[in-house]
Design a protein around this motif. Structure first.
Motif, PDB file in Angstrom:
ATOM      1  N   LYS A 146      -2.864  -0.591   2.159  1.00  0.00           N
ATOM      2  CA  LYS A 146      -1.668  -0.854   1.351  1.00  0.00           C
ATOM      3  C   LYS A 146      -0.426  -1.057   2.209  1.00  0.00           C
ATOM      4  O   LYS A 146       0.517  -1.717   1.796  1.00  0.00           O
ATOM      5  CB  LYS A 146      -1.414   0.305   0.379  1.00  0.00           C
ATOM      6  CG  LYS A 146      -2.586   0.611  -0.537  1.00  0.00           C
ATOM      7  CD  LYS A 146      -2.787  -0.473  -1.548  1.00  0.00           C
ATOM      8  CE  LYS A 146      -3.886  -0.077  -2.526  1.00  0.00           C
ATOM      9  NZ  LYS A 146      -4.443  -1.211  -3.209  1.00  0.00           N
ATOM     10  N   THR A 147      -0.401  -0.445   3.420  1.00  0.00           N
ATOM     11  CA  THR A 147       0.781  -0.510   4.281  1.00  0.00           C
ATOM     12  C   THR A 147       0.377  -0.695   5.735  1.00  0.00           C
ATOM     13  O   THR A 147      -0.755  -0.413   6.135  1.00  0.00           O
ATOM     14  CB  THR A 147       1.623   0.775   4.192  1.00  0.00           C
ATOM     15  OG1 THR A 147       0.818   1.882   4.621  1.00  0.00           O
ATOM     16  CG2 THR A 147       2.151   1.010   2.793  1.00  0.00           C
ATOM     17  N   ASP A 149       2.450   0.460   9.180  1.00  0.00           N
ATOM     18  CA  ASP A 149       3.641   1.177   9.639  1.00  0.00           C
ATOM     19  C   ASP A 149       3.863   0.909  11.118  1.00  0.00           C
ATOM     20  O   ASP A 149       2.994   1.187  11.940  1.00  0.00           O
ATOM     21  CB  ASP A 149       3.458   2.673   9.377  1.00  0.00           C
ATOM     22  CG  ASP A 149       4.705   3.492   9.667  1.00  0.00           C
ATOM     23  OD1 ASP A 149       5.631   2.970  10.331  1.00  0.00           O
ATOM     24  OD2 ASP A 149       4.754   4.652   9.245  1.00  0.00           O
ATOM     25  N   ASN A 171      -2.712  -9.840  -2.125  1.00  0.00           N
ATOM     26  CA  ASN A 171      -1.669 -10.107  -3.124  1.00  0.00           C
ATOM     27  C   ASN A 171      -0.880 -11.375  -2.825  1.00  0.00           C
ATOM     28  O   ASN A 171       0.228 -11.539  -3.324  1.00  0.00           O
ATOM     29  CB  ASN A 171      -0.722  -8.908  -3.222  1.00  0.00           C
ATOM     30  CG  ASN A 171      -1.429  -7.686  -3.763  1.00  0.00           C
ATOM     31  OD1 ASN A 171      -2.284  -7.796  -4.626  1.00  0.00           O
ATOM     32  ND2 ASN A 171      -1.092  -6.525  -3.233  1.00  0.00           N
ATOM     33  N   THR A 184       8.055  -0.184   7.704  1.00  0.00           N
ATOM     34  CA  THR A 184       6.786  -0.266   6.973  1.00  0.00           C
ATOM     35  C   THR A 184       6.654  -1.580   6.217  1.00  0.00           C
ATOM     36  O   THR A 184       7.563  -1.995   5.497  1.00  0.00           O
ATOM     37  CB  THR A 184       6.646   0.920   6.001  1.00  0.00           C
ATOM     38  OG1 THR A 184       6.764   2.136   6.747  1.00  0.00           O
ATOM     39  CG2 THR A 184       5.301   0.909   5.314  1.00  0.00           C
ATOM     40  N   THR A 186       4.410  -3.600   3.380  1.00  0.00           N
ATOM     41  CA  THR A 186       3.533  -3.355   2.242  1.00  0.00           C
ATOM     42  C   THR A 186       2.697  -4.591   1.979  1.00  0.00           C
ATOM     43  O   THR A 186       3.244  -5.696   1.891  1.00  0.00           O
ATOM     44  CB  THR A 186       4.351  -2.998   0.987  1.00  0.00           C
ATOM     45  OG1 THR A 186       5.168  -1.859   1.286  1.00  0.00           O
ATOM     46  CG2 THR A 186       3.448  -2.665  -0.183  1.00  0.00           C
ATOM     47  N   PHE A 187       1.399  -4.410   1.849  1.00  0.00           N
ATOM     48  CA  PHE A 187       0.488  -5.540   1.599  1.00  0.00           C
ATOM     49  C   PHE A 187       0.596  -5.992   0.159  1.00  0.00           C
ATOM     50  O   PHE A 187       0.815  -5.267  -0.747  1.00  0.00           O
ATOM     51  CB  PHE A 187      -0.960  -5.126   1.900  1.00  0.00           C
ATOM     52  CG  PHE A 187      -1.265  -5.148   3.368  1.00  0.00           C
ATOM     53  CD1 PHE A 187      -1.902  -6.231   3.942  1.00  0.00           C
ATOM     54  CD2 PHE A 187      -0.914  -4.087   4.169  1.00  0.00           C
ATOM     55  CE1 PHE A 187      -2.186  -6.242   5.300  1.00  0.00           C
ATOM     56  CE2 PHE A 187      -1.189  -4.087   5.526  1.00  0.00           C
ATOM     57  CZ  PHE A 187      -1.829  -5.168   6.088  1.00  0.00           C
TER      58      PHE A 187
END
Length: 187
Positions: A146-147, A149, A171, A184, A186-187
């Motif tokens: 999801k991320t 960093d 996405n 960070t 985000t995907f």
């Protein structure tokens, strides 16, 4: 390894053009300008394969762009290379994604040229050199990705103040900038 990343420039061309319009007044006013403190990161996720391609001026990572001739400069180059050889430390991925670094490739004139091959001190001192790093990971659970960093990257290489990211993931595509204060993605 670069199969996915080769598609990024074409897929994200509309984002790059919009970003270029915003940067028109910056150094050279063109895409791909060599801008100290700024790097680029292309990220592509396809199935279980995650690829990262980092590119930036060597001054961001080692503090200079000339061929290392002194022991101190050679130590800085060796240290930066050793850090770049640990992508799972520099780029913090969620442990739940189960990502393993499969491949990596580091490229820079600083890694390859000996001082005798540099073509003379004056030429080497004024040369703009970049450092490129390409990584491929296999992630056993990519849905948990999801991320990304970059906190540790910014701590390790404080000469980097901003990274322009182009991402293709589950996405869709996006273009963002990450900084030490907002590290960070985000995907």
């Amino acid at each position: 390894m670069r199969r996915l990343l080769l598609a990024l420039p074409f897929a994200l061309l509309p984002l790059a053009m919009a970003h270029a319009a915003d940067d028109h007044d910056h150094e050279h006013g063109s895409l791909g300008a060599h801008e100290h403190g700024v790097g680029s990161l292309n990220v592509a996720l396809d199935g279980q394969t995650l690829e990262l391609a980092l590119d930036g001026p060597s001054v961001n990572l080692v503090g200079f762009e000339h061929i290392a001739t002194t022991d101190a400069d050679k130590a800085k180059v060796a240290s930066a290379r050793a850090q770049l050889e640990n992508p799972l430390v520099l780029f913090s991925l969620p442990k739940a994604a189960g990502c393993i670094a499969d491949q990596q490739e580091l490229e820079s004139p600083l890694f390859e040229a000996a001082p005798e091959e540099a073509g003379g001190g004056a030429k080497a001192a004024h040369h703009h050199s970049d450092i490129e790093a390409h990584y491929a990971f296999t992630c056993s659970k990519p849905e948990a990705l999801k991320t990304l960093d970059l906190t540790q990257f910014f701590k390790t290489f404080p000469g980097t103040q901003k990274i322009k990211v182009q991402l293709i993931g589950a996405n869709g595509q996006q273009g963002v900038e990450v900084t030490p204060k907002a590290p960070t993605l985000t995907f």
